[in-house]
Scaffold this active site. Structure first.
Site, PDB file in Angstrom:
ATOM      1  N   HIS A 140      38.676  66.320  75.022  1.00  0.00           N
ATOM      2  CA  HIS A 140      38.592  67.430  75.965  1.00  0.00           C
ATOM      3  C   HIS A 140      38.821  68.790  75.314  1.00  0.00           C
ATOM      4  CE1 HIS A 140      39.946  69.786  79.609  1.00  0.00           C
ATOM      5  NE2 HIS A 140      38.907  69.153  80.105  1.00  0.00           N
ATOM      6  N   ARG A 152      43.764  72.366  87.783  1.00  0.00           N
ATOM      7  CA  ARG A 152      44.101  71.015  88.243  1.00  0.00           C
ATOM      8  C   ARG A 152      45.487  70.682  87.726  1.00  0.00           C
ATOM      9  NH1 ARG A 152      39.158  68.842  89.873  1.00  0.00           N
ATOM     10  NH2 ARG A 152      37.343  69.454  88.627  1.00  0.00           N
ATOM     11  N   ARG A 190      36.615  71.303  91.939  1.00  0.00           N
ATOM     12  CA  ARG A 190      35.924  70.268  92.707  1.00  0.00           C
ATOM     13  C   ARG A 190      36.789  69.024  92.881  1.00  0.00           C
ATOM     14  NH1 ARG A 190      30.567  70.229  93.668  1.00  0.00           N
ATOM     15  NH2 ARG A 190      30.054  71.469  91.838  1.00  0.00           N
ATOM     16  N   ASN A 220      32.384  57.843  87.084  1.00  0.00           N
ATOM     17  CA  ASN A 220      31.524  58.913  86.573  1.00  0.00           C
ATOM     18  C   ASN A 220      30.204  58.965  87.338  1.00  0.00           C
ATOM     19  OD1 ASN A 220      33.398  59.551  84.604  1.00  0.00           O
ATOM     20  ND2 ASN A 220      32.302  58.517  82.949  1.00  0.00           N
ATOM     21  N   HIS A 276      39.159  79.217  85.471  1.00  0.00           N
ATOM     22  CA  HIS A 276      39.236  77.984  84.685  1.00  0.00           C
ATOM     23  C   HIS A 276      40.080  78.150  83.430  1.00  0.00           C
ATOM     24  CE1 HIS A 276      37.353  74.590  82.240  1.00  0.00           C
ATOM     25  NE2 HIS A 276      37.699  74.000  83.355  1.00  0.00           N
TER      26      HIS A 276
END
Length: 726
Positions: free
Chosen positions: A594, A377, A406, A49, A436
């Site tokens: 999440h 992703r 990213r 992180n 997204h």
């Protein structure tokens, strides 16, 4: 003279809040109630992180300062003030990381027969084994370099582990020492496991093994000193649309340029020779406070290797098997089932296989004539996207790939190229906006002759691997209104074709921000009128000032507000006269929280939205996002009576945010509350070992199914047919 009241500060600092989040993860590494290897894993996560934060956020602050950017942050600090405070906090945090490793984890590991050995602790047989490994696997990959006018300082890759040496030429005993650099091969694990006959797990650091062979690599020199170091570079990706021939070309150029970013951090062993430190610092053009010294292995993220390599189930969380999806009794396929009910899945407590199977079945079913999906992703061998690739031969297949996810850009470029070659129509979304949202849409000619749309909407990425340890929500539906609007969103992504109304969906950057603000204001109106008014919102981060100010106004109007925010939160809860009815909690545990959930009491007629967006400027204004309503009565009841109450009752893994941005463990702040872990409860619930009556409830949290108008359903009712048991 009239007495004036100072207006309270509206926001806490973003960087301070992020560091507080990473400290909560570090607390899990320090927590002796967690299994030992899980604690090692948590410590590795804190290092990973921090790596990303330094190379993105700290690098961005440094770049703003260089560019003369003076606009203050949320907390009123100038960029240089923010950078100074962040740097001090990182130094403190690094010290806490190594204290955890040296004083807590290493001693406990050694007690369990997991030993990280110094070279002088190795037996003769172990040294022989290690040297054989070095000659066979390591030495062929090494390129020792000495720095002189003919050999300038090498280009050290971002976050590559290296050894720096001070060398004295044997033919010239006087004069300055020569600096040498050896890059530790990235292809090899950082820990070499040594043979053991007693069941122990003995390791030696790869850098220590290389260090024992430096004299052989630098013949003609005497090695005076050596140390391990690592440089972190600016990895902030900047996109200048007007200068790019295509989005794909832009990302390729940025991937290349990222390797050439300016250095922003030097990590080095605490006992490093001062001359080595100074030469490296000067070469990388760093200030003294950008040098971080560690009392242990440089790059703690690599200790994750120990978690996977040490086969000790007793030192890890007990395995968990997700609850399988069961079809309704009369349904012969998931499509038939979806025509009678919506299906809500709460991952990882519910298995992810139904989502994979939904896509695979769509690819294989001859009645399905079209497949569309977004990709942000995914895993390297995603079965879903392999299915879409194969489907392109027989039906319309469309994929919207986000190339600017990213650190996943290279992977997504490969997916895009492979799918285009297979005949899939690949789009890259709306220029200037990241895609997204998590959407999949199937068009099917059903057995009754009617053509229907079926869709999956989610809060998390289409990644079967991370779905095992990320908490997310999936909704499978053939609701005509929702699926029609999903179709319109795909038209927006592929053709930039906007419509005026996407309701019931909230779509960023078009309608989402104003819609959420409207929903918050509506709760304030309900409170003023004496009707039930409450907001419960769960997300990863809260940064958008307009949303926070609307929440303050709602709180002042009488709305009770509970926010469950895993990471960054700049709101100031519990401030008299500003936010007395706002409570913020963060849950950090076995699974990464999440999911995004937004509940509005709406005068007693509850509305619940799920979505891919946090309340952050980038999600609301700079990305294509979708939030969607939960309409099915059973799905609504599950969120209202099971999921949210469990999170709000957590006293084991929850931390409560204070007005100043600091956090206090819930079991310390709520001393009379019973011990309760939301994640543990939800696992037991999935396994059929408990029910919702086990949730400790506040008066306003008593189970009560929200009023709805849609057909009833149950995500877990008994059935004869099971689909994709995990």
């Amino acid at each position: 003279m009239a007495k004036t009241t100072k207006k309270p500060r509206l926001f806490n600092g973003r960087d301070e809040s992020w560091m507080q989040f990473n400290r909560r993860v570090l607390e899990e590494a320090e927590d002796a109630t967690n299994p030992l290897l899980e604690r090692v894993k948590f410590l590795a996560i804190t290092a990973s992180n921090l790596d990303e934060y330094v190379e993105i956020r700290q690098a961005a602050l440094m770049q703003r300062i260089e560019d003369g950017y003076r606009e203050p942050g949320y907390d009123g600090l100038q960029p240089d003030e923010s950078l100074a405070a962040l740097t001090r906090e990182i130094h403190s945090f690094v010290g806490a990381q190594y204290a955890c490793w040296d004083q807590r984890l290493l001693p406990e590991m050694r007690k369990q027969g997991i030993c990280l050995l110094d070279w002088n602790e190795l037996s003769p047989d172990a040294k022989t084994y290690a040297q054989s490994y070095f000659q066979r696997e390591v030495d062929p990959l090494l390129t020792p370099i000495s720095i002189d006018p003919a050999h300038p300082f090498p280009r050290v890759l971002n976050k590559a582990l290296c050894l720096a040496l001070l060398l004295r030429p044997k033919r010239r005993s006087s004069g300055p020492l020569v600096l040498g650099v050896v890059t530790v091969p990235r292809a090899l694990p950082r820990f070499l496991r040594l043979p053991s006959s007693d069941g122990h797990f003995d390791y030696v650091l790869l850098q220590d093994l290389i260090a024992q062979n430096l004299s052989g690599m630098y013949r003609g020199y005497e090695v005076q000193a050596y140390t391990a170091f690592r440089v972190t570079r600016n990895s902030n990706l900047y996109f200048e649309e007007e200068e790019a021939r295509s989005l794909l070309e832009t990302i390729r150029v940025e991937l290349h340029n990222r390797r050439k970013g300016d250095a922003v951090r030097l990590e080095i062993e605490s006992g490093a020779h001062p001359e080595i430190v100074e030469r490296l610092r000067t070469n990388f053009e760093l200030e003294e406070d950008q040098v971080f010294r560690g009392e242990g292995p440089v790059n703690l993220s690599r200790i994750m290797f120990l978690y996977s390599d040490v086969q000790r189930a007793d030192l890890k969380f007990q395995p968990f098997v997700p609850h399988p999806l069961v079809l309704s009794r009369k349904a012969t396929s998931i499509f038939e089932d979806l025509r009678t009910r919506d299906i809500l899945l709460h991952h990882p407590y519910d298995g992810y296989d139904p989502v994979v199977n939904f896509i695979e079945l769509g690819a294989q079913d001859p009645n399905v004539v079209s497949i569309k999906q977004t990709l942000y992703r995914t895993s390297s061998d995603s079965p879903m996207f392999q299915a879409i690739t194969e489907a392109a031969a027989t039906k319309e297949a469309t994929l919207v790939v986000e190339l600017m996810a990213r650190f996943d850009e290279a992977s997504n470029i490969r997916w895009a190229r492979n799918m285009e070659d297979a005949g899939v129509q690949v789009f890259h979304g709306v220029v200037g906006l990241k895609t997204h949202c998590k959407l999949a849409l199937l068009v099917r000619r059903d057995e009754d002759g009617v053509t229907r749309r079926y869709c999956h909407l989610g809060t998390g990425n289409y990644n079967p691997v991370t779905a095992r340890f990320y908490t997310d929500l999936s909704l499978l539906t053939c609701d005509p209104q929702i699926t029609e609007r999903v179709h319109m969103v795909f038209n927006y992504l592929t053709a930039h074709a906007e419509v005026d109304d996407y309701r019931p969906l909230l779509v960023a950057p078009l309608t989402m921000a104003e819609s959420f603000l409207g929903l918050i204001r509506r709760e304030a109106d309900h409170a003023r009128a004496g009707r039930p008014a409450r907001i419960v919102a769960k997300m990863n981060a809260l940064l958008e000032p307009s949303v926070i100010e609307a929440l303050y106004q709602a709180s002042q109007a009488g709305v009770e507000i509970d926010l469950i925010i895993r990471g960054v939160s700049i709101i100031r809860p519990g401030v008299p006269g500003l936010s007395e009815r706002i409570r913020v909690r963060s849950i950090v545990g076995r699974f990464l929280e999440h999911s995004r959930i937004f509940l509005f009491a709406n005068g007693g007629d509850h509305e619940i939205y799920l979505g891919s967006a946090d309340w952050m400027p980038r999600n609301l204004f700079e990305r294509c996002e979708v939030a969607f309503p939960v309409r099915d009565p059973a799905a609504l009841a599950r969120i209202h009576d099971e999921i949210l109450p469990a999170y709000l009752a957590d006293t084991t893994k929850a931390r409560l945010q204070q007005p100043d941005g600091m956090y206090v463990r819930a079991n310390k702040a709520l001393k009379d509350a019973p011990a309760f872990s939301s994640q543990q409860f939800l696992m037991q619930l999935a396994e059929g070992k408990t029910d919702i009556s086990a949730i400790p409830r506040q008066p306003e949290q008593k189970p009560r199914s929200p009023r709805t108008t849609r057909r009833s359903t149950s995500a877990r009712r008994p059935a004869k047919k099971a689909v994709a048991a995990d």
